[in-house]
Scaffold this motif. Structure first.
Motif, PDB file in Angstrom:
ATOM      1  N   LEU A 118      -1.989  -5.357  -3.342  1.00  0.00           N
ATOM      2  CA  LEU A 118      -2.380  -6.251  -2.256  1.00  0.00           C
ATOM      3  C   LEU A 118      -2.877  -7.589  -2.781  1.00  0.00           C
ATOM      4  O   LEU A 118      -2.456  -8.649  -2.314  1.00  0.00           O
ATOM      5  N   PHE A 119      -3.782  -7.546  -3.722  1.00  0.00           N
ATOM      6  CA  PHE A 119      -4.401  -8.776  -4.216  1.00  0.00           C
ATOM      7  C   PHE A 119      -3.394  -9.670  -4.936  1.00  0.00           C
ATOM      8  O   PHE A 119      -3.494 -10.899  -4.894  1.00  0.00           O
ATOM      9  N   GLU A 120      -2.420  -9.056  -5.598  1.00  0.00           N
ATOM     10  CA  GLU A 120      -1.468  -9.838  -6.378  1.00  0.00           C
ATOM     11  C   GLU A 120      -0.235 -10.266  -5.584  1.00  0.00           C
ATOM     12  O   GLU A 120       0.342 -11.311  -5.860  1.00  0.00           O
ATOM     13  N   ARG A 121       0.160  -9.472  -4.595  1.00  0.00           N
ATOM     14  CA  ARG A 121       1.457  -9.695  -3.954  1.00  0.00           C
ATOM     15  C   ARG A 121       1.400 -10.074  -2.480  1.00  0.00           C
ATOM     16  O   ARG A 121       2.388 -10.602  -1.954  1.00  0.00           O
ATOM     17  N   VAL A 122       0.304  -9.769  -1.790  1.00  0.00           N
ATOM     18  CA  VAL A 122       0.265  -9.981  -0.343  1.00  0.00           C
ATOM     19  C   VAL A 122      -0.576 -11.209  -0.020  1.00  0.00           C
ATOM     20  O   VAL A 122      -1.780 -11.245  -0.295  1.00  0.00           O
ATOM     21  N   GLU A 123       0.071 -12.193   0.540  1.00  0.00           N
ATOM     22  CA  GLU A 123      -0.611 -13.432   0.887  1.00  0.00           C
ATOM     23  C   GLU A 123      -1.668 -13.175   1.959  1.00  0.00           C
ATOM     24  O   GLU A 123      -1.425 -12.466   2.933  1.00  0.00           O
ATOM     25  N   GLY A 124      -2.844 -13.747   1.771  1.00  0.00           N
ATOM     26  CA  GLY A 124      -3.896 -13.627   2.767  1.00  0.00           C
ATOM     27  C   GLY A 124      -4.874 -12.496   2.533  1.00  0.00           C
ATOM     28  O   GLY A 124      -5.826 -12.325   3.296  1.00  0.00           O
ATOM     29  N   ILE A 125      -4.662 -11.710   1.483  1.00  0.00           N
ATOM     30  CA  ILE A 125      -5.592 -10.625   1.169  1.00  0.00           C
ATOM     31  C   ILE A 125      -6.240 -10.886  -0.187  1.00  0.00           C
ATOM     32  O   ILE A 125      -5.585 -10.820  -1.227  1.00  0.00           O
ATOM     33  N   SER A 126      -7.521 -11.201  -0.162  1.00  0.00           N
ATOM     34  CA  SER A 126      -8.265 -11.436  -1.403  1.00  0.00           C
ATOM     35  C   SER A 126      -9.566 -10.638  -1.455  1.00  0.00           C
ATOM     36  O   SER A 126     -10.199 -10.563  -2.494  1.00  0.00           O
ATOM     37  N   ARG A 127      -9.946 -10.044  -0.324  1.00  0.00           N
ATOM     38  CA  ARG A 127     -11.161  -9.230  -0.277  1.00  0.00           C
ATOM     39  C   ARG A 127     -10.904  -7.984   0.564  1.00  0.00           C
ATOM     40  O   ARG A 127     -10.188  -8.044   1.569  1.00  0.00           O
ATOM     41  N   ALA A 128     -11.501  -6.872   0.160  1.00  0.00           N
ATOM     42  CA  ALA A 128     -11.305  -5.618   0.885  1.00  0.00           C
ATOM     43  C   ALA A 128     -12.633  -4.871   0.981  1.00  0.00           C
ATOM     44  O   ALA A 128     -13.498  -5.005   0.112  1.00  0.00           O
ATOM     45  N   THR A 129     -12.773  -4.118   2.044  1.00  0.00           N
ATOM     46  CA  THR A 129     -13.949  -3.256   2.214  1.00  0.00           C
ATOM     47  C   THR A 129     -13.491  -1.813   2.344  1.00  0.00           C
ATOM     48  O   THR A 129     -12.563  -1.511   3.099  1.00  0.00           O
ATOM     49  N   ARG A 203     -17.059 -10.334   5.161  1.00  0.00           N
ATOM     50  CA  ARG A 203     -15.885 -10.176   6.026  1.00  0.00           C
ATOM     51  C   ARG A 203     -14.644  -9.988   5.155  1.00  0.00           C
ATOM     52  O   ARG A 203     -14.198 -10.907   4.464  1.00  0.00           O
ATOM     53  N   PRO A 204     -14.047  -8.790   5.194  1.00  0.00           N
ATOM     54  CA  PRO A 204     -12.874  -8.538   4.348  1.00  0.00           C
ATOM     55  C   PRO A 204     -11.577  -8.962   5.036  1.00  0.00           C
ATOM     56  O   PRO A 204     -11.555  -9.223   6.242  1.00  0.00           O
ATOM     57  N   ASP A 205     -10.516  -8.978   4.257  1.00  0.00           N
ATOM     58  CA  ASP A 205      -9.190  -9.229   4.811  1.00  0.00           C
ATOM     59  C   ASP A 205      -8.514  -7.930   5.239  1.00  0.00           C
ATOM     60  O   ASP A 205      -7.557  -7.955   6.012  1.00  0.00           O
ATOM     61  N   ILE A 206      -9.012  -6.788   4.733  1.00  0.00           N
ATOM     62  CA  ILE A 206      -8.487  -5.482   5.107  1.00  0.00           C
ATOM     63  C   ILE A 206      -9.580  -4.440   4.900  1.00  0.00           C
ATOM     64  O   ILE A 206     -10.430  -4.586   4.008  1.00  0.00           O
ATOM     65  N   ILE A 207      -9.570  -3.409   5.735  1.00  0.00           N
ATOM     66  CA  ILE A 207     -10.503  -2.292   5.616  1.00  0.00           C
ATOM     67  C   ILE A 207      -9.722  -1.046   5.252  1.00  0.00           C
ATOM     68  O   ILE A 207      -8.686  -0.749   5.864  1.00  0.00           O
ATOM     69  N   VAL A 208     -10.202  -0.316   4.261  1.00  0.00           N
ATOM     70  CA  VAL A 208      -9.678   1.030   3.996  1.00  0.00           C
ATOM     71  C   VAL A 208     -10.759   2.010   4.422  1.00  0.00           C
ATOM     72  O   VAL A 208     -11.874   2.001   3.911  1.00  0.00           O
ATOM     73  N   ILE A 247      -9.712  -7.319  12.072  1.00  0.00           N
ATOM     74  CA  ILE A 247      -9.407  -6.977  10.677  1.00  0.00           C
ATOM     75  C   ILE A 247      -8.467  -5.778  10.640  1.00  0.00           C
ATOM     76  O   ILE A 247      -8.755  -4.751  11.263  1.00  0.00           O
ATOM     77  N   PRO A 248      -7.350  -5.861   9.921  1.00  0.00           N
ATOM     78  CA  PRO A 248      -6.457  -4.699   9.794  1.00  0.00           C
ATOM     79  C   PRO A 248      -7.162  -3.554   9.082  1.00  0.00           C
ATOM     80  O   PRO A 248      -7.990  -3.776   8.190  1.00  0.00           O
ATOM     81  N   ILE A 249      -6.845  -2.328   9.472  1.00  0.00           N
ATOM     82  CA  ILE A 249      -7.512  -1.155   8.917  1.00  0.00           C
ATOM     83  C   ILE A 249      -6.483  -0.102   8.540  1.00  0.00           C
ATOM     84  O   ILE A 249      -5.522   0.137   9.269  1.00  0.00           O
ATOM     85  N   LEU A 250      -6.679   0.490   7.394  1.00  0.00           N
ATOM     86  CA  LEU A 250      -5.842   1.581   6.911  1.00  0.00           C
ATOM     87  C   LEU A 250      -6.713   2.825   6.829  1.00  0.00           C
ATOM     88  O   LEU A 250      -7.741   2.826   6.162  1.00  0.00           O
ATOM     89  N   MET A 251      -6.310   3.875   7.517  1.00  0.00           N
ATOM     90  CA  MET A 251      -7.099   5.103   7.590  1.00  0.00           C
ATOM     91  C   MET A 251      -6.468   6.191   6.725  1.00  0.00           C
ATOM     92  O   MET A 251      -5.275   6.453   6.816  1.00  0.00           O
ATOM     93  N   VAL A 252      -7.278   6.814   5.887  1.00  0.00           N
ATOM     94  CA  VAL A 252      -6.845   7.986   5.124  1.00  0.00           C
ATOM     95  C   VAL A 252      -7.771   9.135   5.491  1.00  0.00           C
ATOM     96  O   VAL A 252      -8.937   8.923   5.830  1.00  0.00           O
ATOM     97  N   THR A 253      -7.261  10.367   5.444  1.00  0.00           N
ATOM     98  CA  THR A 253      -8.031  11.472   6.001  1.00  0.00           C
ATOM     99  C   THR A 253      -8.798  12.307   4.991  1.00  0.00           C
ATOM    100  O   THR A 253      -9.756  12.972   5.346  1.00  0.00           O
ATOM    101  N   SER A 254      -8.400  12.343   3.747  1.00  0.00           N
ATOM    102  CA  SER A 254      -9.207  12.894   2.672  1.00  0.00           C
ATOM    103  C   SER A 254      -9.673  14.319   2.914  1.00  0.00           C
ATOM    104  O   SER A 254      -8.918  15.158   3.372  1.00  0.00           O
ATOM    105  N   GLY A 255     -10.973  14.596   2.614  1.00  0.00           N
ATOM    106  CA  GLY A 255     -11.486  15.966   2.622  1.00  0.00           C
ATOM    107  C   GLY A 255     -11.503  16.607   3.994  1.00  0.00           C
ATOM    108  O   GLY A 255     -11.571  15.947   5.023  1.00  0.00           O
ATOM    109  N   GLY A 256     -11.493  17.935   3.993  1.00  0.00           N
ATOM    110  CA  GLY A 256     -11.524  18.730   5.213  1.00  0.00           C
ATOM    111  C   GLY A 256     -10.945  20.092   4.888  1.00  0.00           C
ATOM    112  O   GLY A 256      -9.749  20.193   4.637  1.00  0.00           O
ATOM    113  N   TYR A 257     -11.756  21.129   4.879  1.00  0.00           N
ATOM    114  CA  TYR A 257     -11.349  22.405   4.296  1.00  0.00           C
ATOM    115  C   TYR A 257     -11.419  23.562   5.292  1.00  0.00           C
ATOM    116  O   TYR A 257     -11.700  24.699   4.933  1.00  0.00           O
ATOM    117  N   GLN A 258     -11.147  23.250   6.566  1.00  0.00           N
ATOM    118  CA  GLN A 258     -11.034  24.272   7.593  1.00  0.00           C
ATOM    119  C   GLN A 258      -9.724  24.030   8.352  1.00  0.00           C
ATOM    120  O   GLN A 258      -9.300  22.885   8.526  1.00  0.00           O
TER     121      GLN A 258
END
Length: 307
Positions: A118-129, A203-208, A247-258
């Motif tokens: 993102l930081f190297e190839r996508v224009e407009g993204i220099s900070r992320a949270t 203020r980030p350019d994208i949220i994960v 702000i665009p947001i990318l959601m990942v679901t990660s842990g959850g063991y039931q």
């Protein structure tokens, strides 16, 4: 041990039968039917059988924005569906309702390579949270970004469980440590307070957003006591904060063991759509970066599930 039988059809369809035996997991059988679309998409039909899990059937459709529609049947859970969301395929990153940002490749987490691109190839993204609400401390990506000022990390986790990585904690800009058995009222109050605080601080350019479901009451590893309704409300709070700021947001679901966590994830996705936090309504009035990402999807239908 994997036994893979592949049959290549002349029309671009391949059929793989994968028999897997693991000492701790038993036997599983995957039947993978893949069709490569000439317009840059793919369709995978995955039939899986495991002695302890029963039968599941996943239909994965990928095109442009990378939208995965997963239809799953389990004898104990019934039929449900999950729509997975991701940024354009040129970023090389998408997510399924398993895994997480601390999954490791070549000594670095997946997020490291994602942000590097993102930081190297996508224009407009220099900070992320990173808003990490998995029950465990996210020490993998924290170690990746210890000295990287471009990445702001908020981590809210059970202080008493694995990993307890003091060195990695140095990377956390907003740390929220929870006690055993934390319940909905306290938890949701802290989610709202600190998500808003983190996004107001920088203020980030994208949220994960790491939306781990191991916070669910009864999870064998998380040690917290959050209800299914609490998880759905948590996701809503984070997405509202992102939408409010465009702000665009990318959601990942990660842990959850039931087993029931998959149903909760599906219900949360449906709630986000009903609330207008994903879909066409969410894009209207968003930042130019969001509009640019949507324009690059190449599929009008994919806007229905875009974030």
């Amino acid at each position: 041990m994997d036994l893979v039988l592949t049959y290549g059809l002349p029309t671009g369809v391949s059929l793989d039968l994968v028999l897997t035996y693991g000492l701790s997991t038993g036997v599983s059988m995957d039947l993978v039917l893949t069709y490569g679309l000439s317009i840059g998409g793919s369709m995978d039909l995955v039939l899986t059988y495991g002695p302890s899990t029963g039968v599941s059937l996943d239909l994965v459709l990928t095109y442009g924005l990378s939208i995965d529609l997963v239809l799953t049947y389990g004898p104990s859970t019934g039929v449900y569906s999950v729509v997975d969301l991701a940024v354009p395929t040129t970023v090389g990153f998408k997510f399924y309702p398993t895994g997480g940002p601390d999954s490791v490749s070549r000594g670095k987490t997946h997020l490291f390579f994602f942000f590097q691109f993102l930081f190297e190839r996508v224009e407009g993204i220099s900070r992320a949270t990173i808003i990490d609400l998995d029950a465990h401390q996210g020490n993998g990506h924290e170690r990746d970004f210890l000295d990287d000022r471009r990445v702001f990390i908020m981590d809210m986790y059970n202080r008493y469980i694995y990993p307890g990585d003091a060195h990695a904690k140095r990377a956390i800009k907003r740390k929220v440590e929870l006690d055993w058995g934390t319940e909905d009222s306290e938890y949701l109050q802290k989610v709202e307070l600190h998500s808003e605080g983190a996004l107001n601080e920088v203020r980030p350019d994208i949220i994960v957003y790491n939306a781990g479901t191991d916070i669910l009451d009864g999870d064998p590893l998380g040690g917290l006591s959050i209800s299914p309704q609490g998880i759905i409300k948590r996701d809503e709070i984070v997405f509202k904060a992102a939408k409010l700021r465009g702000i665009p947001i990318l959601m990942v679901t990660s842990g959850g063991y039931q087993k029931k966590t998959a149903r909760i994830i599906a219900d949360s996705i449906l709630n986000l759509q009903r609330q207008g936090l994903i879909g066409v309504e969410a894009v209207e009035g968003s930042s130019p970066l969001v509009a640019h990402m949507m324009a690059g999807s190449g599929s009008p239908g994919s806007m229905l599930t875009a974030v």
